[in-house]
Design an enzyme around this catalytic site. Structure first.
Site, PDB file in Angstrom:
ATOM      1  N   ARG A 161       0.849  -1.207   0.000  1.00 34.07           N
ATOM      2  CA  ARG A 161       0.000   0.000   0.000  1.00 34.07           C
ATOM      3  C   ARG A 161       0.879   1.250   0.000  1.00 34.07           C
ATOM      4  O   ARG A 161       0.592   2.228  -0.675  1.00 34.07           O
ATOM      5  CB  ARG A 161      -0.938   0.001   1.224  1.00 34.07           C
ATOM      6  CG  ARG A 161      -1.581   1.358   1.469  1.00 34.07           C
ATOM      7  CD  ARG A 161      -2.851   1.339   2.344  1.00 34.07           C
ATOM      8  NE  ARG A 161      -2.815   0.420   3.445  1.00 34.07           N
ATOM      9  CZ  ARG A 161      -2.149   0.614   4.609  1.00 34.07           C
ATOM     10  NH1 ARG A 161      -1.460   1.736   4.796  1.00 34.07           N
ATOM     11  NH2 ARG A 161      -2.182  -0.282   5.558  1.00 34.07           N
ATOM     12  N   TYR A 210     -16.081  18.473 -14.426  1.00 31.47           N
ATOM     13  CA  TYR A 210     -16.504  17.071 -14.453  1.00 31.47           C
ATOM     14  C   TYR A 210     -17.543  16.838 -13.352  1.00 31.47           C
ATOM     15  O   TYR A 210     -17.363  17.288 -12.210  1.00 31.47           O
ATOM     16  CB  TYR A 210     -15.273  16.185 -14.234  1.00 31.47           C
ATOM     17  CG  TYR A 210     -15.581  14.716 -14.139  1.00 31.47           C
ATOM     18  CD1 TYR A 210     -16.026  14.009 -15.257  1.00 31.47           C
ATOM     19  CD2 TYR A 210     -15.438  14.033 -12.938  1.00 31.47           C
ATOM     20  CE1 TYR A 210     -16.320  12.658 -15.166  1.00 31.47           C
ATOM     21  CE2 TYR A 210     -15.725  12.680 -12.846  1.00 31.47           C
ATOM     22  CZ  TYR A 210     -16.171  11.997 -13.965  1.00 31.47           C
ATOM     23  OH  TYR A 210     -16.463  10.665 -13.869  1.00 31.47           O
ATOM     24  N   ASP A 223      -7.181  19.707 -14.018  1.00 28.93           N
ATOM     25  CA  ASP A 223      -7.545  18.358 -14.452  1.00 28.93           C
ATOM     26  C   ASP A 223      -7.196  18.265 -15.943  1.00 28.93           C
ATOM     27  O   ASP A 223      -7.839  18.887 -16.780  1.00 28.93           O
ATOM     28  CB  ASP A 223      -9.046  18.149 -14.202  1.00 28.93           C
ATOM     29  CG  ASP A 223      -9.517  16.745 -14.570  1.00 28.93           C
ATOM     30  OD1 ASP A 223      -8.895  16.113 -15.451  1.00 28.93           O
ATOM     31  OD2 ASP A 223     -10.525  16.298 -13.992  1.00 28.93           O
ATOM     32  N   LYS A 233      -8.996   7.327 -18.801  1.00 26.81           N
ATOM     33  CA  LYS A 233      -9.357   7.844 -20.118  1.00 26.81           C
ATOM     34  C   LYS A 233      -8.180   7.680 -21.079  1.00 26.81           C
ATOM     35  O   LYS A 233      -7.758   6.565 -21.325  1.00 26.81           O
ATOM     36  CB  LYS A 233      -9.849   9.285 -19.969  1.00 26.81           C
ATOM     37  CG  LYS A 233     -10.797   9.506 -18.778  1.00 26.81           C
ATOM     38  CD  LYS A 233     -12.123   8.770 -18.894  1.00 26.81           C
ATOM     39  CE  LYS A 233     -12.919   8.727 -17.595  1.00 26.81           C
ATOM     40  NZ  LYS A 233     -13.107  10.010 -16.914  1.00 26.81           N
TER      41      LYS A 233
END
Ligand SMILES: *Cc1c(COP(=O)(O)O)cnc(C)c1O
Length: 388
Positions: free
Chosen positions: A57, A109, A181, A206
């Site tokens: 992690r 978004y 972004d 994306k």
């Protein structure tokens, strides 16, 4: 050997770094592809003495490779890979405290709007929306407690262009962190850190991943202290993707440049086609000379991207019918992968923004232009219009 590879990486071109940065040949076998490192724990030679990894992690070799590669593509000193774009956004925004204020572009978004308005606001974070195409409007919106200005460009789904240098100046005059972004543009087309951004966010789901087969997120930044804080938060929260996810994203990055070239080229042809149809009342694409943000886009982007939005004559009903009439363009959310997608933002990706400052027109259709044969894409759209 690994160190020698890195010594050159800064000088390499974008495409070379996409394939090589952070990806030295595997020292144990010579494998030219970064291994998917599944171990959750790493042996220590003495208590606290290890080779940089303790627990997966906190740090994982496959994730490190992805982080070094994408940070290099963004021209960033630091990069952190997350389990999703939203996990990246949430972790970055946890650097704020109750009473801090965020300014969000009024065309953001939908998931970013939801995170800020429905998750962070009830925890005491203040926010407001601003028209970031107008730096003067942003200046009047800035408050003494404004800590973050959050922009996308081009925006989703209206493809509005924000002048990054102008907005960075206003954000910094109020001592706010300027977050961009960069999901739609990708580092191939636009590198916001070089234009004044303090942090770049990606949904690597994306274009970076590019094949609709892995969800992921990223933060790229230059500030050492903020990078350390984010690594702390990421480990504390656990907002990581799996080694296989990281591997897939890294694999996607290798072809980012060639895919983006084709996405952009085909999008331009689709735009030209849409302009020839009288079922279309408005085409939104930053490459169009009459797009209000064209000049800024030409300055800050290498090309104009693979996303195209347009408004359909006949209103919501006609737009909804068009969205289900294509065959090569699949009706689906998401974007930026090899296959072409069509969607109705008002009823799909942006449904949660209805009634808010981020509501989108209900006759709007968004296309993610893929890399299939161009005649098939144009023929598919023509046939769909004829069926209307
Ligand atoms: C998809 C998307 C996100 C969210 O990313 P996930 O990977 O879906 O969590 C954020 N910003 C933009 C512009 C997006 O398109």
């Amino acid at each position: 050997m690994a160190d020698d590879v890195f010594a050159d990486a800064e000088a390499w071109g974008f495409e070379t770094r996409a394939i090589r940065a952070g990806q030295p040949h595997d020292p144990t076998s010579g494998a030219v592809v970064t291994p998917i490192s599944l171990a959750t724990t790493f042996v220590q030679e003495d208590v606290g003495v290890h080779r940089g990894y303790e627990y997966s992690r906190t740090g994982n070799p496959t994730r490190t490779a992805l982080q070094e590669c994408l940070a290099s593509l963004e021209g960033a000193a630091h990069g952190l890979a997350f389990g999703s774009g939203m996990a990246a956004e949430d972790t970055l925004l946890r650097t704020l405290a109750p009473g801090d204020h965020i300014i969000l572009g009024n065309d953001a978004y939908g998931g970013t709007f939801r995170l800020i308005s429905a998750v962070l606001a009830p925890m005491g974070i203040e926010w407001s929306a601003a028209d970031l195409t107008d730096p003067a409007a942003l200046a009047t919106e800035m408050r003494p407690n404004t800590k973050v200005v959050w922009a996308e460009t081009p925006t989703n789904p209206l493809l509005t262009v924000i002048d990054l240098e102008a907005i960075a100046e206003v954000a910094h005059s109020g001592d706010a962190m300027f977050v961009v972004d960069n999901t739609f543009a990708t580092p191939y087309l636009q590198q916001p850190l070089s234009l004044g951004a303090d942090a770049v966010i990606h949904s690597t789901t994306k274009y970076c991943g590019g094949h609709s087969d892995v969800v992921g997120g990223f933060v790229a930044l230059n500030d050492d202290a903020l990078a350390e804080r984010l690594a702390y938060l990421q480990n504390a929260i656990g907002a990581i993707g799996s080694p296989f996810d990281n591997y897939l994203t890294l694999r996607g990055l290798k072809t980012l440049a060639v895919r983006m070239d084709r996405h952009c080229e085909s999008a331009e042809a689709v735009v030209e086609f849409l302009q020839s149809r009288n079922e279309v009342i408005e085409v939104r694409y930053p490459g169009l000379p009459d797009h209000p943000g064209h000049e800024a886009a030409a300055r800050q982007m290498k090309k104009f991207g693979g996303m195209v939005s347009f408004r359909v004559a006949g209103g919501k009903d006609a737009a909804m019918r068009l969205a289900v009439s294509t065959q090569v363009f699949s009706l689906a959310e998401s974007l930026g992968a090899v296959e072409s997608l069509i969607e109705h933002p008002g009823a799909m990706t942006h449904a949660s923004a209805a009634g808010s400052p981020l509501e989108v027109p209900d006759d709007l259709i968004r296309l993610s232009v893929g890399i299939e044969s161009l005649p098939d894409l144009l023929g598919d759209l023509a046939a769909a219009f004829d069926r209307l």
